[in-house]
Structures are given as structure tokens and as C-alpha cells.
Design an enzyme around this catalytic site. Structure first.
Site, PDB file in Angstrom:
ATOM      1  N   ALA A  69       0.815  -1.242   0.177  1.00  0.00           N
ATOM      2  CA  ALA A  69      -0.210   0.014  -0.205  1.00  0.00           C
ATOM      3  C   ALA A  69       0.728   1.075   0.060  1.00  0.00           C
ATOM      4  O   ALA A  69       1.967   1.189   0.349  1.00  0.00           O
ATOM      5  CB  ALA A  69      -0.887   0.161   1.179  1.00  0.00           C
ATOM      6  N   GLY A 113       0.601  -5.062   0.785  1.00  0.00           N
ATOM      7  CA  GLY A 113      -0.447  -5.299  -0.110  1.00  0.00           C
ATOM      8  C   GLY A 113      -0.184  -5.878  -1.463  1.00  0.00           C
ATOM      9  O   GLY A 113      -1.100  -6.623  -1.957  1.00  0.00           O
ATOM     10  N   GLU A 116      -0.376  -9.372  -0.625  1.00  0.00           N
ATOM     11  CA  GLU A 116      -1.791  -9.547  -0.592  1.00  0.00           C
ATOM     12  C   GLU A 116      -2.618  -9.647  -1.865  1.00  0.00           C
ATOM     13  O   GLU A 116      -3.558 -10.449  -1.922  1.00  0.00           O
ATOM     14  CB  GLU A 116      -2.264  -8.712   0.524  1.00  0.00           C
ATOM     15  CG  GLU A 116      -2.043  -8.811   1.878  1.00  0.00           C
ATOM     16  CD  GLU A 116      -2.344  -7.733   2.970  1.00  0.00           C
ATOM     17  OE1 GLU A 116      -1.995  -6.567   2.659  1.00  0.00           O
ATOM     18  OE2 GLU A 116      -3.243  -8.033   3.696  1.00  0.00           O
ATOM     19  N   GLU A 136       4.308  -5.144   7.263  1.00  0.00           N
ATOM     20  CA  GLU A 136       3.283  -4.231   7.813  1.00  0.00           C
ATOM     21  C   GLU A 136       3.599  -3.891   9.318  1.00  0.00           C
ATOM     22  O   GLU A 136       3.673  -2.610   9.430  1.00  0.00           O
ATOM     23  CB  GLU A 136       1.915  -4.373   7.755  1.00  0.00           C
ATOM     24  CG  GLU A 136       1.410  -4.245   6.322  1.00  0.00           C
ATOM     25  CD  GLU A 136       1.332  -5.641   5.527  1.00  0.00           C
ATOM     26  OE1 GLU A 136       2.204  -6.583   5.665  1.00  0.00           O
ATOM     27  OE2 GLU A 136       0.539  -5.735   4.335  1.00  0.00           O
TER      28      GLU A 136
HETATM   29  N1  CO8 Z   1       4.616   3.232  -0.667  1.00  0.00           N
HETATM   30  C1  CO8 Z   1       5.173   4.276  -1.153  1.00  0.00           C
HETATM   31  N2  CO8 Z   1       6.082   4.347  -1.995  1.00  0.00           N
HETATM   32  C2  CO8 Z   1       6.916   3.192  -1.961  1.00  0.00           C
HETATM   33  C3  CO8 Z   1       6.565   2.072  -1.325  1.00  0.00           C
HETATM   34  C4  CO8 Z   1       5.380   2.171  -0.767  1.00  0.00           C
HETATM   35  N3  CO8 Z   1       4.793   0.813  -0.163  1.00  0.00           N
HETATM   36  N4  CO8 Z   1       7.691   1.243  -1.718  1.00  0.00           N
HETATM   37  C5  CO8 Z   1       8.522   1.897  -2.333  1.00  0.00           C
HETATM   38  N5  CO8 Z   1       8.153   3.230  -2.381  1.00  0.00           N
HETATM   39  C6  CO8 Z   1       8.745   4.249  -3.239  1.00  0.00           C
HETATM   40  C7  CO8 Z   1      10.125   4.753  -2.448  1.00  0.00           C
HETATM   41  O1  CO8 Z   1       9.659   5.740  -1.523  1.00  0.00           O
HETATM   42  C8  CO8 Z   1      10.992   5.280  -3.353  1.00  0.00           C
HETATM   43  O2  CO8 Z   1      10.420   6.613  -3.835  1.00  0.00           O
HETATM   44  P1  CO8 Z   1      11.442   7.691  -3.971  1.00  0.00           P
HETATM   45  O3  CO8 Z   1      12.325   7.337  -5.100  1.00  0.00           O
HETATM   46  O4  CO8 Z   1      10.509   8.878  -4.492  1.00  0.00           O
HETATM   47  O5  CO8 Z   1      12.328   8.012  -2.843  1.00  0.00           O
HETATM   48  C9  CO8 Z   1      10.672   4.244  -4.903  1.00  0.00           C
HETATM   49  O6  CO8 Z   1       9.555   3.813  -4.468  1.00  0.00           O
HETATM   50  C10 CO8 Z   1      11.904   3.363  -4.562  1.00  0.00           C
HETATM   51  O7  CO8 Z   1      11.971   2.735  -3.642  1.00  0.00           O
HETATM   52  P2  CO8 Z   1      13.423   2.522  -2.568  1.00  0.00           P
HETATM   53  O8  CO8 Z   1      14.312   3.759  -3.120  1.00  0.00           O
HETATM   54  O9  CO8 Z   1      13.175   2.056  -1.344  1.00  0.00           O
HETATM   55  O10 CO8 Z   1      13.848   1.164  -3.556  1.00  0.00           O
HETATM   56  P3  CO8 Z   1      14.662   0.084  -2.924  1.00  0.00           P
HETATM   57  O11 CO8 Z   1      15.039  -0.875  -4.157  1.00  0.00           O
HETATM   58  O12 CO8 Z   1      15.803   0.595  -2.157  1.00  0.00           O
HETATM   59  O13 CO8 Z   1      13.861  -0.793  -1.838  1.00  0.00           O
HETATM   60  C11 CO8 Z   1      11.910  -1.894  -1.070  1.00  0.00           C
HETATM   61  C12 CO8 Z   1      12.843  -1.487  -2.318  1.00  0.00           C
HETATM   62  C13 CO8 Z   1      12.547  -2.914  -0.406  1.00  0.00           C
HETATM   63  C14 CO8 Z   1      10.507  -2.382  -1.859  1.00  0.00           C
HETATM   64  C15 CO8 Z   1      11.523  -0.564  -0.420  1.00  0.00           C
HETATM   65  O14 CO8 Z   1      11.323   0.594  -1.118  1.00  0.00           O
HETATM   66  C16 CO8 Z   1      10.603  -0.816   0.710  1.00  0.00           C
HETATM   67  O15 CO8 Z   1      10.860  -1.484   1.719  1.00  0.00           O
HETATM   68  N6  CO8 Z   1       9.280  -0.473   0.366  1.00  0.00           N
HETATM   69  C17 CO8 Z   1       8.030  -0.605   1.517  1.00  0.00           C
HETATM   70  C18 CO8 Z   1       7.459  -1.845   1.588  1.00  0.00           C
HETATM   71  C19 CO8 Z   1       6.666  -2.040   2.858  1.00  0.00           C
HETATM   72  O16 CO8 Z   1       6.801  -1.843   3.697  1.00  0.00           O
HETATM   73  N7  CO8 Z   1       5.286  -2.264   2.220  1.00  0.00           N
HETATM   74  C20 CO8 Z   1       4.262  -2.553   2.897  1.00  0.00           C
HETATM   75  C21 CO8 Z   1       3.217  -1.258   3.013  1.00  0.00           C
HETATM   76  S1  CO8 Z   1       1.896  -1.201   4.248  1.00  0.00           S
HETATM   77  C22 CO8 Z   1       1.070  -2.189   3.261  1.00  0.00           C
HETATM   78  O17 CO8 Z   1       1.047  -2.594   2.133  1.00  0.00           O
HETATM   79  C23 CO8 Z   1      -0.495  -2.677   3.958  1.00  0.00           C
HETATM   80  C24 CO8 Z   1      -1.122  -1.499   4.801  1.00  0.00           C
HETATM   81  C25 CO8 Z   1      -2.413  -2.127   5.415  1.00  0.00           C
HETATM   82  C26 CO8 Z   1      -3.301  -2.708   4.724  1.00  0.00           C
HETATM   83  C27 CO8 Z   1      -4.114  -1.725   3.685  1.00  0.00           C
HETATM   84  C28 CO8 Z   1      -4.621  -2.582   2.200  1.00  0.00           C
HETATM   85  C29 CO8 Z   1      -3.681  -2.724   1.176  1.00  0.00           C
END
Ligand code: CO8
Length: 262
Positions: A69, A113, A116, A136
Site C-alpha cells: 500500500a 498489499g 496480498e 506491515e
Molecule cells: N509506498 C509508497 N512508496 C513506496 C513504497 C510504498 N509501499 N515502496 C517503495 N516506494 C517508493 C520509495 O519511497 C521510493 O520513492 P522515491 O524514489 O521517491 O524516494 C521508490 O519507491 C523506490 O523505493 P526505494 O528507493 O526504497 O527502492 P529500494 O530498491 O531501495 O527498496 C523496497 C525497495 C525494499 C521495496 C523498499 O522500497 C520498501 O521497503 N518499500 C516498502 C515496503 C513496505 O513496507 N510495504 C508494506 C506497506 S503497508 C501495506 O502494504 C499494508 C497496509 C495495510 C493494508 C492496507 C490495504 C492494502
């Protein structure tokens, strides 16, 4: 304030009887926001309603199926915001309403998400580059799009607890070993393999395919005796279809069946 995105967050294409829906927020690693989920929901329902479509693929980019998400969108939301507007989750039930088989073709990150979303599909075909996880908890939230319910059903309670509580990411080989995915393929072959599987499903008799999906899903919703009865009655009902007669005649006549969805 979120930057306005001009491109569609979901690209739709079609080849034969297969619709492919490609998540398209590459700069955010296909993070799932409402615009994307609204577009995905609408595209899924359109493909489901189209009699010329027999199977649907949901895919992302080589780098990410979806990284979860959209955290930037969620930051600052209050309980009242999410409760009143059902942000982010409001479209998730749409996937359950789709009657045709939905295949997730996953490369790169499938986190939160994103994982999921893959779990909500009927089959997961994963590239060897795929990485799955439900991180999460690290954000102070829990999987909220079916993760705590579908994951234990898919891989068992012990492994689901481990994945969710540790918030760790697993590679495609481990995902295959624990039964999270249906098939594992080399990354460069992901789209070809997913298209081939989807095309073979789309060539099956349409009514029996829908019935089969309903029967397998019923296994998660009912006691065994009820599920077995549902299966038997569904199987009986298929004897009312022309496609069943065609399938059996074609086998005995040693020719290709021509299914008409009737
Ligand atoms: N949301 C928003 N932006 C994101 C997300 C995300 N989930 N994941 C990555 N991005 C963005 C980064 O902010 C970055 O943006 P910018 O270049 O503007 O800074 C760009 O994508 C590239 O990301 P990274 O620079 O971090 O790339 P890396 O290769 O270093 O890392 C990862 C990749 C490992 C995937 C890392 O980005 C990461 O850990 N992302 C978050 C993963 C995460 O925690 N996901 C869970 C989110 S919460 C959720 O899904 C459920 C919430 C509750 C349920 C709601 C219903 C769906």
C-alpha cells in the site's frame, strides 16, 4: 500534496482470450493507492463481463509486482479517515467478485498489499527474481487486505506467523517450497509462461471453469461435508451444459473440442 500522475495506473491489453492488467506506477514500485485500486477494480470487472475473455493476468514491472500500500498516501490518515472512506481497502472485495481465473505474474517485490494482491489471485506464477513479504508490522500496522486470513490458509499458521511477525522477505524458491506460489519460472520467461498458462485456461469450457473456481474457493468457506455436497451438485449441474457433451463427444471422436460457453 501528492504529485498528480498523468499516466493510467493500470494498463490493459488483450491477446486472444487473455486480458493482461499491468500495474503502472513504476517510480513508486507500483505502490497501491486508491487511484490504482479503483482502476484495477474497474478493469477486472470489465474483463470479467467480456464473454471473449477467459482468463486475466495481473502483473507489474520487472522490479516490482507491487511494494505494498502507498505509505506516502497513508501517512497522516486518521482512524475516522480510513473507517469512513475505506481508503486503500475499498476495492479489494472486487477481486473476490471476479468469476474468471485471475493469475498473478510476479517479478521483483511483492510486499505488504502487493503480496496480498497476489494472494487474492487464483494462481501465482513467480519469476526467480520475486520477493514476498508482509512487513506491515514494522510500520505499526498489520496486513489489512486479507494477509492475516489468506496467508495461513495458503501456507499454514506456523509459517504465516513467522512471516508476519518477523516481517522478513522470502525469495521465490522459499515461496515455492512453502506453497505460497503455484509455479516458479526464470525471470526472462515470466510473461511468456504466464501468457501460455492463461491461454490454456482460457481455452477450457468457460462455464465449467467458473464452476471449478467456485468449488475450490468453497473449500475455504465451508466444512468438508458442505464443500463436498457443493462440489457434487455443481458437477451434476454441468451435465446440463452443451460444452460437457461437446467435451465428451470430442474426446470419443478424437477431435478438438469447440466450446461455446453454453
Ligand atoms: N509506498 C509508497 N512508496 C513506496 C513504497 C510504498 N509501499 N515502496 C517503495 N516506494 C517508493 C520509495 O519511497 C521510493 O520513492 P522515491 O524514489 O521517491 O524516494 C521508490 O519507491 C523506490 O523505493 P526505494 O528507493 O526504497 O527502492 P529500494 O530498491 O531501495 O527498496 C523496497 C525497495 C525494499 C521495496 C523498499 O522500497 C520498501 O521497503 N518499500 C516498502 C515496503 C513496505 O513496507 N510495504 C508494506 C506497506 S503497508 C501495506 O502494504 C499494508 C497496509 C495495510 C493494508 C492496507 C490495504 C492494502
Amino acid at each position: 500534496m501528492q504529485e498528480q500522475e498523468t499516466e493510467s495506473p493500470v494498463l490493459c491489453s488483450r491477446s486472444g482470450r487473455v486480458a493482461t492488467l499491468t500495474l503502472n506506477r513504476p517510480r513508486q514500485l507500483n505502490a497501491l493507492n486508491d487511484a490504482l485500486m479503483d482502476a484495477l477494480g474497474a478493469a477486472l470487472l470489465a474483463a470479467d463481463a467480456d464473454a471473449d475473455i477467459g482468463a486475466i493476468i495481473i502483473t507489474g514491472s520487472e522490479r516490482a509486482f507491487a511494494a505494498g500500500a502507498d505509505i506516502a498516501a497513508m501517512r497522516g490518515w486518521s482512524y475516522a479517515d480510513v473507517f469512513a472512506s475505506d481508503y486503500v481497502t475499498r476495492n479489494w472485495e472486487t477481486i473476490r467478485r471476479v468469476r474468471k481465473p485471475v493469475i498473478a505474474a510476479v517479478a521483483g517485490h511483492a510486499l505488504g498489499g502487493g503480496c496480498e494482491l497476489a494472494l487474492a489471485c487464483d494462481l501465482i506464477i513467480a519469476a526467480d527474481s520475486a520477493r514476498f513479504g508482509l512487513p506491515e508490522l514494522r510500520l505499526g500496522v498489520i496486513p489489512g487486505a486479507g494477509g492475516t486470513q489468506r496467508l495461513p490458509r495458503a501456507i499454514g499458521k506456523a509459517r504465516a506467523m513467522d512471516l508476519c511477525l518477523s516481517a522478513r522477505t522470502i525469495d521465490a524458491a522459499e515461496a515455492e517450497r512453502i506453497g505460497l506460489i503455484s509455479r516458479l519460472v526464470p525471470a526472462e520467461r515470466l510473461q511468456t509462461e504466464a501468457a501460455a498458462i492463461a491461454a490454456s485456461i482460457a481455452a477450457q469450457p468457460p462455464l465449467a471453469t467458473i464452476a471449478l473456481k467456485e468449488a475450490i474457493n468453497r473449500a475455504y468457506e465451508s466444512p468438508l461435508s458442505e464443500g463436498l455436497l457443493f462440489e457434487r451438485r455443481t458437477m451434476h449441474a454441468l451435465f446440463a451444459t452443451a460444452d460437457l457433451q461437446e467435451g465428451m463427444n470430442a474426446f470419443l471422436d478424437r477431435r478438438e473440442a469447440r466450446f461455446r460457453g453454453r
